[in-house]
Design a protein around this motif. Structure first.
Motif, PDB file in Angstrom:
ATOM      1  N   GLY A  30      37.820  22.193  32.483  1.00  0.00           N
ATOM      2  CA  GLY A  30      39.171  21.832  32.053  1.00  0.00           C
ATOM      3  C   GLY A  30      40.253  22.819  32.399  1.00  0.00           C
ATOM      4  O   GLY A  30      41.415  22.642  31.990  1.00  0.00           O
ATOM      5  N   GLU A  31      39.937  23.881  33.153  1.00  0.00           N
ATOM      6  CA  GLU A  31      40.979  24.845  33.496  1.00  0.00           C
ATOM      7  C   GLU A  31      41.953  24.242  34.519  1.00  0.00           C
ATOM      8  O   GLU A  31      41.608  23.357  35.312  1.00  0.00           O
ATOM      9  CB  GLU A  31      40.348  26.130  34.041  1.00  0.00           C
ATOM     10  CG  GLU A  31      39.580  26.899  32.976  1.00  0.00           C
ATOM     11  CD  GLU A  31      39.301  28.339  33.372  1.00  0.00           C
ATOM     12  OE1 GLU A  31      40.174  28.935  34.054  1.00  0.00           O
ATOM     13  OE2 GLU A  31      38.225  28.858  33.004  1.00  0.00           O
ATOM     14  N   ASP A  32      43.192  24.753  34.535  1.00  0.00           N
ATOM     15  CA  ASP A  32      44.271  24.214  35.368  1.00  0.00           C
ATOM     16  C   ASP A  32      44.052  24.549  36.845  1.00  0.00           C
ATOM     17  O   ASP A  32      43.790  25.703  37.205  1.00  0.00           O
ATOM     18  CB  ASP A  32      45.610  24.795  34.901  1.00  0.00           C
ATOM     19  CG  ASP A  32      46.767  24.290  35.741  1.00  0.00           C
ATOM     20  OD1 ASP A  32      46.988  23.071  35.777  1.00  0.00           O
ATOM     21  OD2 ASP A  32      47.442  25.133  36.376  1.00  0.00           O
ATOM     22  N   PHE A  33      44.179  23.520  37.709  1.00  0.00           N
ATOM     23  CA  PHE A  33      43.937  23.684  39.150  1.00  0.00           C
ATOM     24  C   PHE A  33      44.911  24.696  39.751  1.00  0.00           C
ATOM     25  O   PHE A  33      44.516  25.597  40.498  1.00  0.00           O
ATOM     26  CB  PHE A  33      44.087  22.331  39.858  1.00  0.00           C
ATOM     27  CG  PHE A  33      43.620  22.326  41.285  1.00  0.00           C
ATOM     28  CD1 PHE A  33      42.364  21.865  41.627  1.00  0.00           C
ATOM     29  CD2 PHE A  33      44.435  22.806  42.310  1.00  0.00           C
ATOM     30  CE1 PHE A  33      41.930  21.874  42.950  1.00  0.00           C
ATOM     31  CE2 PHE A  33      44.019  22.820  43.630  1.00  0.00           C
ATOM     32  CZ  PHE A  33      42.751  22.351  43.946  1.00  0.00           C
ATOM     33  N   ALA A  34      46.215  24.558  39.437  1.00  0.00           N
ATOM     34  CA  ALA A  34      47.237  25.437  40.025  1.00  0.00           C
ATOM     35  C   ALA A  34      46.993  26.888  39.634  1.00  0.00           C
ATOM     36  O   ALA A  34      47.144  27.807  40.462  1.00  0.00           O
ATOM     37  CB  ALA A  34      48.630  24.989  39.594  1.00  0.00           C
ATOM     38  N   THR A  35      46.596  27.107  38.376  1.00  0.00           N
ATOM     39  CA  THR A  35      46.342  28.477  37.909  1.00  0.00           C
ATOM     40  C   THR A  35      45.154  29.078  38.647  1.00  0.00           C
ATOM     41  O   THR A  35      45.197  30.237  39.095  1.00  0.00           O
ATOM     42  CB  THR A  35      46.071  28.470  36.392  1.00  0.00           C
ATOM     43  OG1 THR A  35      47.192  27.888  35.726  1.00  0.00           O
ATOM     44  CG2 THR A  35      45.843  29.879  35.876  1.00  0.00           C
ATOM     45  N   LEU A  36      44.098  28.279  38.816  1.00  0.00           N
ATOM     46  CA  LEU A  36      42.916  28.756  39.533  1.00  0.00           C
ATOM     47  C   LEU A  36      43.232  29.019  41.006  1.00  0.00           C
ATOM     48  O   LEU A  36      42.733  29.985  41.596  1.00  0.00           O
ATOM     49  CB  LEU A  36      41.780  27.745  39.408  1.00  0.00           C
ATOM     50  CG  LEU A  36      41.161  27.616  38.008  1.00  0.00           C
ATOM     51  CD1 LEU A  36      40.201  26.437  37.955  1.00  0.00           C
ATOM     52  CD2 LEU A  36      40.434  28.909  37.616  1.00  0.00           C
ATOM     53  N   ALA A  37      44.066  28.149  41.598  1.00  0.00           N
ATOM     54  CA  ALA A  37      44.455  28.350  43.002  1.00  0.00           C
ATOM     55  C   ALA A  37      45.213  29.651  43.164  1.00  0.00           C
ATOM     56  O   ALA A  37      44.979  30.424  44.115  1.00  0.00           O
ATOM     57  CB  ALA A  37      45.306  27.170  43.482  1.00  0.00           C
ATOM     58  N   THR A  38      46.138  29.925  42.256  1.00  0.00           N
ATOM     59  CA  THR A  38      46.912  31.173  42.326  1.00  0.00           C
ATOM     60  C   THR A  38      46.006  32.387  42.195  1.00  0.00           C
ATOM     61  O   THR A  38      46.190  33.400  42.876  1.00  0.00           O
ATOM     62  CB  THR A  38      47.985  31.183  41.220  1.00  0.00           C
ATOM     63  OG1 THR A  38      48.813  30.027  41.355  1.00  0.00           O
ATOM     64  CG2 THR A  38      48.842  32.432  41.305  1.00  0.00           C
ATOM     65  N   ARG A  39      44.999  32.299  41.309  1.00  0.00           N
ATOM     66  CA  ARG A  39      44.110  33.436  41.051  1.00  0.00           C
ATOM     67  C   ARG A  39      43.055  33.632  42.145  1.00  0.00           C
ATOM     68  O   ARG A  39      42.765  34.757  42.542  1.00  0.00           O
ATOM     69  CB  ARG A  39      43.403  33.248  39.708  1.00  0.00           C
ATOM     70  CG  ARG A  39      44.293  33.479  38.490  1.00  0.00           C
ATOM     71  CD  ARG A  39      43.500  33.217  37.203  1.00  0.00           C
ATOM     72  NE  ARG A  39      42.323  34.099  37.104  1.00  0.00           N
ATOM     73  CZ  ARG A  39      41.293  33.859  36.288  1.00  0.00           C
ATOM     74  NH1 ARG A  39      41.291  32.778  35.509  1.00  0.00           N
ATOM     75  NH2 ARG A  39      40.289  34.707  36.231  1.00  0.00           N
ATOM     76  N   PHE A  40      42.463  32.515  42.615  1.00  0.00           N
ATOM     77  CA  PHE A  40      41.263  32.639  43.440  1.00  0.00           C
ATOM     78  C   PHE A  40      41.405  32.186  44.897  1.00  0.00           C
ATOM     79  O   PHE A  40      40.601  32.590  45.730  1.00  0.00           O
ATOM     80  CB  PHE A  40      40.113  31.837  42.804  1.00  0.00           C
ATOM     81  CG  PHE A  40      39.702  32.355  41.455  1.00  0.00           C
ATOM     82  CD1 PHE A  40      39.093  33.593  41.329  1.00  0.00           C
ATOM     83  CD2 PHE A  40      39.934  31.604  40.306  1.00  0.00           C
ATOM     84  CE1 PHE A  40      38.693  34.072  40.086  1.00  0.00           C
ATOM     85  CE2 PHE A  40      39.543  32.070  39.064  1.00  0.00           C
ATOM     86  CZ  PHE A  40      38.931  33.317  38.945  1.00  0.00           C
TER      87      PHE A  40
END
Length: 750
Positions: free
Chosen positions: A156-166
């Motif tokens: 359930g984590e946010d796609f945009a947040t994960l993209a920015t981080r990883f």
């Protein structure tokens, strides 16, 4: 029937014999031309109305002359010569390409691409980079990383947040992974398959491409926006430019917008303000069509949101500076019929799709070429591959597979493996792990492809016909070169022919003159003033090039002006530029000349010849300002042209057809004005039918024999005609033409 018999007799004017028993309508020497071969040429010409009753005789004569030359080439065995064989093999390989494709798979991929192109997908991605030839250890690390991210998404984590981080895609990671709108044929095929297999708001499972491992998410989708054509005004300002320059650029583009809102012409504002030297002269027009996905994300919505032709965008900050756009044209996605050929070429050059087509093709031709693998022998060959051997072992002669009637042995397989291993070591620097089955598949594929290519003539009648046409056409061309063109280009032969036929090469009476014709006395006078002496002044303007006071160094702002100067000279090959150097009275005397030299040096390095440059040192004689000294530190420009055509264009641009001007030699019939005036040296005025003309006759020449140099072109053409006639007559003696009148008359009636 009588007329047809007479026609055949008159056309050929050849000795012929009747041989009613033969089905061949024409025999030339040893070669019998079948009815089918004759009709293959004759029938399409009749159906297209290229052959009528009036030119049927000429066709028959030309056809027989052509076939005589083919027979001569065949008798000389031109097709057996090494250079001809090489040319023939090269053409055959090129022609074979479309036949070595699986058309059902190609058609499927073309239709699939068009269907996908109807939709544009707004895509976001998370990328973990991995090279194509990565080691198993690196591959495992990358896979574990993408799998870890995927599990976070599932939790359930946010796609945009994960993209920015990883995400390791530097361009999109800072934007939460957003790539913008994408459609078919713009990304790797696996990437495209992923984005077209999920809906809005959905994300894919991890998948791999040549770039690494991806997870994609669809943010939105819309019907294909088609394509647009634009004009722009640009005020340059690099992203990292000083704040003062950024502010100045923004103020300038806002001024541009204000002028346009006030109703000023886009073209005029562009000419005065745009800093793009390549589009400014044509009103800012950008000479290409843009699809939505060709543009950066910040431009996509802004520009495809323009609806009516002539609509203007707001000023937009891009990496080039500030841009303001005008919509010139807009077209929806074309029909499948209109786009299919374009899509086909894109599909055939896409590596992933090419692989699918090849797999389907090889699967089919393995069956058609009866590929049989001896499984027991294969297994034994794989087991013994790394065993030392002398090369004389009996098992090396055992058949491992066959293609059609040709058998390949274990020894052939091992030779292929050794060759491929050497090639891989040479290209990669190491020997990658390749399975025995892969090596065998390579060899089977290569030999199956060779067999397929070798049998194209028997499988495809169209291919056989095309190759026969090429063979015949090449024989004709080489024979004609040998007997006519090569001989006609010999200078001694030309000279001898000229002397023997000198009376045939006559220069008609003519005058050397300048002719100017205008639609009014006023236009004529203005034109004559400009055309007094070459080079002729042009009305092309260019701003002065400014220098720092007491400096001759070219500063950064000069680059755009110099680029415009170069483009003007490069596009107008007859232009001459006058470069005038100026200085202030307070500056050193040498500065005006030094400034000229800087500009001349720039043009010379760009390939503009010094012969097209006039240098004029004005010193401090033409001050631009009495109060602001810096304005006098400059170089100014004037343009001239060595061509009268440029003067004509200048007048006709304002009023089409208002001026005509020519200079050179005229003979009777080339100009009604020249024909009408008295042929004596001097200036003459002429008026008729609403036209006003000035003629200056500089020289009058009576009819005379042409010199060899003057007549060379005519000599070559006449010599070629003579050689052709003599050659055909000789061939008719060598290879008698025999006509079966009854058969030929039947064919001519079809």
């Amino acid at each position: 029937m009588k007329d047809l018999k007479l026609l055949v007799g008159l056309v050929l004017c050849l000795p012929f014999a009747s041989f009613a028993q033969s089905a061949s309508p024409i025999q030339i020497g040893p070669k019998k031309i079948s009815a089918e071969s004759f009709l293959q040429v004759y029938k399409p010409l009749v159906e297209s109305d290229s052959i009528t009753k009036d030119n049927q005789a000429a066709f028959l004569s030309d056809y027989i002359d052509y076939q005589l030359k083919i027979v001569a080439a065949e008798q000389e065995k031109l097709a057996d010569q090494p250079d001809f064989k090489e040319e023939y093999a090269s053409f055959r390989k090129e022609l074979a390409t479309p036949y070595l494709v699986d058309m059902p798979t190609l058609d499927m991929l073309v239709k699939q691409a068009y269907q996908r192109m109807k939709e544009e997908k707004k895509v976001s991605q998370i990328l973990v980079k991995l090279g194509e030839n990565a080691s198993p250890a690196d591959t495992l690390v990358a896979f574990q990383k993408i799998e870890h991210i995927y599990q976070k998404l599932k939790a359930g984590e946010d796609f945009a947040t994960l993209a920015t981080r990883f995400s390791e895609d530097e361009m999109s990671a800072v934007k939460g992974g957003v790539l913008g709108y994408i459609t078919s044929l713009q990304t790797a095929y696996d990437f495209e398959n992923a984005i077209y297999s999920i809906g809005i708001g959905e994300y894919s499972k991890p998948f791999r491409t040549a770039s690494g491992y991806h997870i994609v998410k669809i943010l939105n989708q819309r019907p294909n926006s088609g394509k647009i054509r634009l004009a722009h005004i640009i005020v340059s300002a690099a992203v990292d430019a000083p704040t003062a320059l950024q502010v100045e650029a923004k103020k300038k583009i806002e001024q541009v917008e204000a002028y346009l809102k006030a109703g000023e012409s886009f073209e005029l504002v562009c000419k005065n303000y745009s800093e793009d030297p390549y589009s400014r002269g044509r009103g800012g027009e950008i000479r290409r069509w843009y699809f939505s996905s060709d543009l950066s994300e910040e431009l996509q919505d802004a520009l495809f949101g323009l609806e009516r032709l002539g609509d203007l965008s707001k000023p937009i900050r891009t990496n080039l500076g500030w841009q303001l756009f005008k919509l010139l044209d807009k077209k929806p996605l074309l029909t499948f019929e209109d786009m299919s050929e374009f899509i086909k070429q894109k599909v055939l050059t896409d590596a992933d799709r090419q692989s699918l087509i090849k797999q389907a093709f090889m699967k089919r031709v393995r069956v058609e070429n009866k590929v049989i693998v001896q499984e027991a022998t294969k297994k034994a060959a794989f087991e013994r591959m790394n065993v030392e051997r002398t090369g004389s072992e009996p098992f090396l002669q055992e058949p491992i597979f066959s293609v059609l009637d040709k058998t390949y042995t274990v020894g052939d397989f091992y030779t292929h493996v050794q060759s491929q291993q050497k090639r891989r070591i040479k290209s990669l620097g190491y020997l990658p792990v390749v399975s025995e089955q892969s090596y065998l598949d390579e060899l089977i594929e290569m030999e199956t492809l060779n067999a397929e290519e070798a049998n194209l003539e028997s499988k495809y009648p169209a291919f056989k016909e095309q190759m026969a046409d090429f063979l015949e056409g090449s024989l004709f061309s080489k024979m004609t070169d040998q007997e006519i063109f090569e001989k006609s280009l010999d200078s001694l032969t030309q000279s001898k022919f000229y002397l023997a036929n000198k009376s045939a090469f006559v220069m008609p009476a003519r005058v050397e003159a300048k002719l100017v014709v205008a639609d009014s006395q006023k236009t004529l006078k203005e034109a004559l003033d400009l055309l007094k002496k070459s080079p002729y002044p042009m009305n092309k303007k260019l701003a002065d090039l400014s220098f720092g006071l007491k400096e001759s160094k070219l500063e950064e702002p000069s680059n755009k002006l110099l680029a415009e100067l170069f483009v003007t000279m490069a596009k107008n090959v007859d232009y001459v530029v006058e470069i005038s150097g100026h200085r202030d009275a307070s500056e050193a005397d040498s500065l005006s000349e030094a400034r000229i030299n800087k500009v001349v040096s720039y043009l010379n390095t760009k390939g503009i010849s010094s012969q097209r440059i006039i240098q004029k040192d004005e010193a401090n004689l033409k001050a631009a300002s009495k109060t602001v000294k810096a304005k006098n530190a400059r170089v100014s420009f004037r343009f001239f042209s060595a061509s009268m055509d440029d003067v004509v264009k200048r007048f006709n641009a304002l009023k089409p057809g208002s001026l005509e001007a020519k200079e050179g030699y005229f003979k009777k019939g080339l100009s009604p004005v020249i024909d009408a005036v008295e042929w004596t040296v001097g200036a003459k005025n002429y008026e008729a039918a609403g036209k006003f003309a000035f003629v200056e006759i500089k020289k009058v020449e009576s009819e005379r024999s042409r010199s060899f140099e003057e007549a060379r072109g005519l000599v070559i053409r006449a010599l070629q005609e003579r050689l052709e006639k003599e050659w055909v007559a000789k061939l008719k003696q060598q290879y008698p033409v025999v006509i079966n009148q009854v058969e030929l008359e039947k064919l001519l009636k079809l």
